[in-house]
Design a protein around this motif. Sequence first.
Motif, short mmCIF file in Angstrom:
data_model
loop_
_atom_site.label_atom_id
_atom_site.label_comp_id
_atom_site.label_asym_id
_atom_site.label_seq_id
_atom_site.Cartn_x
_atom_site.Cartn_y
_atom_site.Cartn_z
N ALA A 139 0.75 -1.30 0.02
CA ALA A 139 0.17 0.21 -0.14
C ALA A 139 0.84 1.19 0.11
CB ALA A 139 -0.81 0.01 1.15
N ILE A 140 0.03 2.46 -0.38
CA ILE A 140 0.72 3.73 0.13
C ILE A 140 -0.16 4.56 0.82
CG2 ILE A 140 1.81 3.65 -2.18
CD1 ILE A 140 -0.45 5.52 -3.46
N SER A 141 0.31 5.67 1.19
CA SER A 141 -0.43 6.62 1.96
C SER A 141 -1.66 7.23 1.34
CB SER A 141 0.60 7.45 2.68
OG SER A 141 -0.36 8.36 3.45
N LYS A 142 -2.75 7.08 1.94
CA LYS A 142 -3.82 8.00 1.39
C LYS A 142 -3.56 9.41 1.24
CE LYS A 142 -7.90 6.66 1.53
NZ LYS A 142 -9.12 6.04 1.92
N GLU A 143 -2.91 9.88 2.57
CA GLU A 143 -2.46 11.25 2.70
C GLU A 143 -1.42 11.43 2.94
OE1 GLU A 143 -5.51 13.37 5.08
OE2 GLU A 143 -7.21 12.75 4.03
N GLU A 144 -0.59 12.54 2.84
CA GLU A 144 0.71 12.86 3.26
C GLU A 144 0.95 12.72 5.00
OE1 GLU A 144 4.54 15.94 2.55
OE2 GLU A 144 2.45 16.61 2.06
N PHE A 145 2.06 11.62 5.54
CA PHE A 145 1.93 11.71 6.79
C PHE A 145 1.00 10.75 7.36
CE2 PHE A 145 3.89 16.02 5.91
CZ PHE A 145 5.18 15.53 5.92
N SER A 146 0.43 10.37 6.56
CA SER A 146 -0.78 9.19 7.22
C SER A 146 -0.43 7.72 6.86
CB SER A 146 -2.18 9.45 6.49
OG SER A 146 -2.95 8.48 6.88
N TYR A 147 -0.45 7.04 7.90
CA TYR A 147 -0.17 5.61 7.79
C TYR A 147 -1.71 4.91 7.81
CZ TYR A 147 4.57 6.63 9.07
OH TYR A 147 5.77 6.89 8.92
N THR A 148 -2.61 5.62 7.26
CA THR A 148 -3.77 4.72 6.76
C THR A 148 -3.54 4.73 5.15
OG1 THR A 148 -5.27 6.06 8.27
CG2 THR A 148 -6.38 5.03 6.37
N GLY A 149 -3.44 3.47 4.65
CA GLY A 149 -3.18 3.10 3.31
C GLY A 149 -4.32 2.73 2.45
N ASN A 168 -2.39 0.88 8.14
CA ASN A 168 -3.85 0.74 8.33
C ASN A 168 -4.66 0.61 7.39
OD1 ASN A 168 -5.78 -0.23 9.87
ND2 ASN A 168 -6.13 1.76 10.76
N ILE A 169 -5.37 -0.50 6.95
CA ILE A 169 -5.98 -0.38 5.82
C ILE A 169 -7.84 -0.52 6.32
CG2 ILE A 169 -6.87 -1.40 3.40
CD1 ILE A 169 -3.91 -0.34 3.65
N ASN A 170 -8.43 -0.02 5.64
CA ASN A 170 -9.96 -0.11 6.05
C ASN A 170 -10.49 -1.49 5.64
OD1 ASN A 170 -13.06 -0.11 4.82
ND2 ASN A 170 -13.01 1.43 6.48
N ALA A 171 -10.90 -2.28 6.45
CA ALA A 171 -11.29 -3.70 6.51
C ALA A 171 -12.20 -4.15 5.37
CB ALA A 171 -11.70 -4.27 7.76
N ASP A 172 -13.20 -3.06 5.25
CA ASP A 172 -14.29 -3.14 4.00
C ASP A 172 -13.48 -3.21 2.70
OD1 ASP A 172 -16.07 -3.00 6.07
OD2 ASP A 172 -16.62 -1.08 5.97
N MET A 173 -12.58 -2.32 2.65
CA MET A 173 -11.75 -2.30 1.21
C MET A 173 -10.91 -3.42 1.26
SD MET A 173 -13.10 0.23 -0.20
CE MET A 173 -12.27 -0.04 -1.47
N VAL A 174 -10.43 -4.04 2.19
CA VAL A 174 -9.57 -5.05 2.24
C VAL A 174 -10.48 -6.46 1.68
CG1 VAL A 174 -8.33 -6.78 3.57
CG2 VAL A 174 -7.85 -4.50 3.80
N ALA A 175 -11.59 -6.57 2.09
CA ALA A 175 -12.55 -7.76 1.63
C ALA A 175 -12.79 -7.37 0.40
CB ALA A 175 -13.83 -7.56 2.42
N CYS A 176 -12.98 -6.15 -0.09
CA CYS A 176 -13.18 -5.91 -1.50
C CYS A 176 -12.03 -6.27 -2.41
CB CYS A 176 -13.84 -4.41 -2.05
SG CYS A 176 -14.01 -4.07 -3.61
N GLU A 177 -10.88 -5.99 -2.33
CA GLU A 177 -9.82 -6.23 -2.88
C GLU A 177 -9.47 -7.78 -2.97
OE1 GLU A 177 -7.82 -4.38 -4.77
OE2 GLU A 177 -8.82 -2.37 -4.11
N ILE A 178 -9.78 -8.56 -1.74
CA ILE A 178 -9.66 -9.83 -1.75
C ILE A 178 -10.60 -10.47 -2.87
CG2 ILE A 178 -9.83 -12.11 -0.41
CD1 ILE A 178 -8.50 -10.32 1.85
#
Length: 280
Positions: free
Chosen positions: A132-142, A179-189
Motif C-alpha cells: 500500500a501507499i499513504s492515502k494522505e501525506e504523513f498518514s499511515y492509513t493506506g 492500516n487499511i479499512n477492512a471493508d476495502m480489504v474484503a473488496c480487494e481480496i
Amino acid sequence: METRIKIADILLDSLPFIKIFRGKMIVIKYGGSAQANPRLKEQFAKDVVMMYMLGIKPIIVHGGGKDISEMLDILNIKSEFIDGHRITTQESMPIVEMVLSGSINKELTAFLNHHGIKAVGISGKDGGIFEAISKEEFSYTGKITRVDISLLTALLQNGFVPVIAPVAGSSEVNHPGYNINADMVACEIAKSLNAFKVIFLTDTKGVLDAQGNLFSALNEEKILELKKLGVITGGMLPKIEACLECIKSGVQKVHIIDGRIEHSLLLELFTSKGIGTEIF
C-alpha cells in the motif's frame, strides 16, 4: 410433528442455494457486535463451520476499530476519523498492528479452530499479500496498490480458511506498514480471487432509508441518489464504496447484514428472503 415438518421445509428451501454456492469463494467482513459479543462469536463460528462443511470456501477479513480505539485511549493517543476512515499516525500504527494482527486475529483463529475449521491467521504483510501507499501525506492509513494472492490460493487449495487482519506492507524498507479499512480489504481480496460473494456483518439491519426502513436490494444508481440526499453517511460510506467497487470488478453480489442477529450468515445465504441489503 409440525416442528419437524417446518425443519424439513427450511432444509428444502436452502437446497437450491447450497447447490449454487458449493465450491464458491465467499469473502466475509467480520466486525461490530458479532466480533465483541461472546454468544454472537459462537454463532458466527458455527455458521462458518456449516458453510465450510457444505463445500463453500470462506475467507474472513476482520476489523477491530473498537479495540484499537480503547487501546489508544489507554495510551493517551488521539484518534481522528474522516468519512468513517481512521487517520492513522506514525505513533498509533504500531498499536493498530498489535491489536489487529495480534489479539484479535489470533483469538478469532483459535476460536474457529476450536469449532472444527482449519483456520490460519495472517495479515496483509504475510506472503506480501498487500502493498500500500499513504492515502494522505504523513498518514499511515493506506490505499492498496498491489495484491498477491499466491498465499491465499495455497491455503484455500489445502482446505484452510484464511483469517486476515487489514494491515498492509510497503515497498519501502523498514516501513511500519499501513492500516487499511477492512471493508476495502474484503473488496480487494474478492476482486483478486474472483470471489462469488462478499458479505459485510454490521451493527445495522443493512442500508436504511431516511425513516429507518431496510432496503432489501440496491443498485449503483439508487446508491448514488441516496448519497446525494445524505441518507448514506458516516461509517456506512466506506462499506458502500467497497460494495460498488466489488460489483464493478465482477463479484456477483454483495450483502450488508445485521451481525447482531444469531446465525445471520446462514439466514442471508440459505433462505429465500434473506435478512439484509443485497447490492447488485
